[in-house]
Scaffold this motif. Structure first.
Motif, PDB file in Angstrom:
ATOM      1  N   LEU A  71     -49.508 -53.824 -25.211  1.00  0.00           N
ATOM      2  CA  LEU A  71     -49.759 -54.151 -23.811  1.00  0.00           C
ATOM      3  C   LEU A  71     -49.873 -52.861 -23.005  1.00  0.00           C
ATOM      4  CD1 LEU A  71     -47.220 -57.087 -23.281  1.00  0.00           C
ATOM      5  CD2 LEU A  71     -49.484 -57.137 -24.338  1.00  0.00           C
ATOM      6  N   ARG A  80     -54.226 -55.232 -25.094  1.00  0.00           N
ATOM      7  CA  ARG A  80     -54.161 -56.319 -24.132  1.00  0.00           C
ATOM      8  C   ARG A  80     -53.646 -55.752 -22.818  1.00  0.00           C
ATOM      9  NH1 ARG A  80     -51.578 -61.250 -27.868  1.00  0.00           N
ATOM     10  NH2 ARG A  80     -53.220 -61.152 -29.491  1.00  0.00           N
ATOM     11  N   HIS A  81     -54.383 -55.967 -21.751  1.00  0.00           N
ATOM     12  CA  HIS A  81     -54.043 -55.363 -20.468  1.00  0.00           C
ATOM     13  C   HIS A  81     -53.231 -56.296 -19.581  1.00  0.00           C
ATOM     14  CE1 HIS A  81     -57.582 -52.704 -21.432  1.00  0.00           C
ATOM     15  NE2 HIS A  81     -56.695 -51.813 -21.009  1.00  0.00           N
ATOM     16  N   PHE A  82     -52.219 -55.734 -18.947  1.00  0.00           N
ATOM     17  CA  PHE A  82     -51.556 -56.425 -17.849  1.00  0.00           C
ATOM     18  C   PHE A  82     -51.911 -55.689 -16.557  1.00  0.00           C
ATOM     19  CE2 PHE A  82     -48.460 -53.422 -19.659  1.00  0.00           C
ATOM     20  CZ  PHE A  82     -48.056 -52.702 -18.543  1.00  0.00           C
ATOM     21  N   ASP A  83     -52.029 -56.426 -15.489  1.00  0.00           N
ATOM     22  CA  ASP A  83     -52.468 -55.845 -14.222  1.00  0.00           C
ATOM     23  C   ASP A  83     -51.307 -55.213 -13.463  1.00  0.00           C
ATOM     24  OD1 ASP A  83     -55.176 -56.492 -14.499  1.00  0.00           O
ATOM     25  OD2 ASP A  83     -54.859 -58.506 -13.701  1.00  0.00           O
ATOM     26  N   ASP A 143     -47.433 -56.883 -13.112  1.00  0.00           N
ATOM     27  CA  ASP A 143     -47.515 -58.341 -12.957  1.00  0.00           C
ATOM     28  C   ASP A 143     -46.727 -58.978 -14.095  1.00  0.00           C
ATOM     29  OD1 ASP A 143     -48.116 -60.951 -12.484  1.00  0.00           O
ATOM     30  OD2 ASP A 143     -50.284 -60.770 -12.732  1.00  0.00           O
ATOM     31  N   ALA A 173     -47.519 -62.403 -15.784  1.00  0.00           N
ATOM     32  CA  ALA A 173     -48.626 -62.532 -16.729  1.00  0.00           C
ATOM     33  C   ALA A 173     -48.280 -62.008 -18.121  1.00  0.00           C
ATOM     34  CB  ALA A 173     -49.850 -61.788 -16.191  1.00  0.00           C
ATOM     35  N   ILE A 174     -47.156 -61.295 -18.241  1.00  0.00           N
ATOM     36  CA  ILE A 174     -46.812 -60.657 -19.511  1.00  0.00           C
ATOM     37  C   ILE A 174     -46.597 -61.678 -20.625  1.00  0.00           C
ATOM     38  CG2 ILE A 174     -45.090 -59.263 -20.711  1.00  0.00           C
ATOM     39  CD1 ILE A 174     -46.817 -57.579 -18.947  1.00  0.00           C
ATOM     40  N   LEU A 227     -49.563 -62.816 -22.578  1.00  0.00           N
ATOM     41  CA  LEU A 227     -50.250 -61.783 -23.353  1.00  0.00           C
ATOM     42  C   LEU A 227     -49.565 -61.489 -24.682  1.00  0.00           C
ATOM     43  CD1 LEU A 227     -50.956 -59.211 -20.484  1.00  0.00           C
ATOM     44  CD2 LEU A 227     -52.642 -60.662 -21.614  1.00  0.00           C
TER      45      LEU A 227
END
Length: 463
Positions: free
Chosen positions: A154, A175-178, A188, A191-192, A195
């Motif tokens: 992440l 995988r990106h988190f904002d 964020d 949202a983790i 992911l």
């Protein structure tokens, strides 16, 4: 990032295929050589180019003393076989253990451990520290050691593209988190969960933030640690800008929460001591609870491509040591200078650096307010850069952030990094670690560039 065609030779998915230095190199090629004005780069965090930022004298003297001593011209110790018989016998008798290491000079590692321990509720030892050739090598080591078939990691968006590049080489899915600009670029965390799966090996936290200039609060970092614990993943804490904090939040190292979740801390001398060219970094296991050595606590399995076996977490530290034997490290005379640098640099030097950064960041934000096509959603509180949003609806013939930066370079001899390079299309990263007069001149040229490319008021009113 969005998919698309090539733009000025830069892929839209730039951060997975090209480094910041690669994009800056392309921008440099665009400069109009007939322009007699000086080139001003706001594209890279290297303040050594400007006279207001100085390397501390103690660091320079330590490096000179180390070099002139003629004691550190050879290899750093990699095995007892490199030493005379008497030294080997002393080491075997545990009488010389303070000087022998399997991967670098132990007194340098001990000095780094003591330096980092100042801000932790526990003490690190030299065994927790691995010396690297800058923080970039520390990033590559971290991802190499965590790589295995099917692994994913992440990463923050926006972030530092070296992580994507290293992940691609190691076949790790990204995988990106904002990061949320309206919340000071906080993670964020909601949202983790979505992911993460059983193949997620770690999440990366950059604090103080590059490219956003944010500094996370103690409370937010604690929430990150609790989230990682719940998901049973490591935290890779990129703290290359550690202590470069000049806003409301003091710098808090992620290792403070090492008893909650194991942390791999990455850092270097580069930014705080203004010596990015010295390439002295570190990779530190911040793990006071010994979770790396408890396979039932964290199922971190490292894949050995040569044997098709997986290695449990009990073997991670030993594999780190063996891998560093392969890599080597920074110049030995720089390693030897580390204790003097860390112990004798006066606090007034650090305060002056942070004062200058606060001054130039405030100047940057003040002039940005006079440029209608860019806005700053969150004033920087640390590091050396800020993210600003580009409003293309106010510009006549600019298609995106890459187009903006290439035309700006050609017309104004000013280099700014397009946000696409760090994961945010139609944003810009501006580095403010620049002397005030050059920063002001550069941003005034950006203002002139806007005026030349601005849509007419009639067109804007009809949008």
């Amino acid at each position: 990032m969005e998919n698309g065609s090539l733009n000025h030779g830069v892929p839209d998915a730039a951060s997975t295929t090209i480094s910041i230095k690669g994009i800056l190199g392309l921008l440099m090629e665009t400069i109009d050589e007939s322009d007699t004005r000086k080139l001003i780069s706001l594209g890279i965090g290297d303040p050594t180019a400007y006279s207001c930022f100085h390397t501390p004298k103690v660091a320079e003297c330590a490096a000179v003393d180390s070099l002139q001593s003629e004691k550190f011209n050879g290899y750093a110790p990699t095995s007892l076989g490199n030493f005379p018989y008497v030294v080997v016998r002393l080491a075997q008798a545990s009488l010389f253990s303070n000087y022998i290491s399997s991967y670098s000079w132990v007194f340098a590692r001990r000095a780094i451990a003591e330096y980092l321990s100042r801000d932790l509720p526990y003490n690190l030892t030299s065994d927790d520290v691995f010396i690297t050739s800058g923080c970039t090598q520390a990033i590559d080591v971290a991802l190499t050691m965590l790589a295995r078939p099917g692994a994913n990691i992440l990463l923050p968006r926006p972030g530092f593209p070296i992580y994507e590049l290293c992940a691609a080489f190691r076949h790790i899915e990204v995988r990106h988190f904002d990061l949320l600009p309206e919340k000071g670029w906080e993670v964020d965390l909601d949202a983790i969960d979505a992911l993460t799966d059983q193949n997620t090996v770690a999440m990366v936290i950059i604090n103080p933030g590059n490219p956003c200039g944010n500094v996370y609060s103690y409370q937010h970092l604690e929430k990150i640690a609790e989230t990682a614990k719940k998901l049973r993943i490591l935290v890779i804490a990129d703290e290359v800008y550690g202590h470069l904090a000049f806003g409301g939040n003091p710098f808090v190292p992620m290792g403070v929460f090492g008893s909650i979740v194991p942390v791999l801390t990455l850092g270097s001398l580069s930014k705080r001591w203004i010596v990015p060219g010295w390439r002295l970094g570190w990779f530190v296991t911040s793990d006071p609870s010994g979770m790396f050595r408890k396979p039932k606590t964290y199922v971190i399995q490292l894949y050995d491509a040569n044997s098709s076996f997986y290695f449990s977490s009990t073997q991670i530290i030993e594999r780190f040591k063996k891998y560093f034997d392969i890599l080597g490290g920074p110049a030995t005379f720089i390693q030897a200078a580390v204790p003097q640098i860390l112990e004798q640099t006066e606090e007034v030097f650090f305060k002056k650096t942070n004062y200058l950064l606060r001054q130039t960041s405030e100047l940057c934000c003040a002039i940005i307010k006079e440029i209608p096509c860019i806005t700053c959603p969150h004033r920087p509180e640390g590091s050396m850069a800020v993210m600003v949003k580009l409003n293309l609806s106010l510009l006549e013939d600019i298609s995106d952030d890459i187009d903006f930066c290439f035309k700006l370079a050609k017309e104004e001899s000013v280099i700014i990094l397009p946000g696409t390079a760090v994961g945010l299309k139609n944003w810009l990263r501006i580095t403010f670690a620049v002397d005030p007069s050059s920063l002001e001149e550069a941003l005034k040229r950006v203002q002139s560039f806007y005026q030349r490319h601005a849509k007419s008021k009639t067109v804007i009113d009809n949008i």
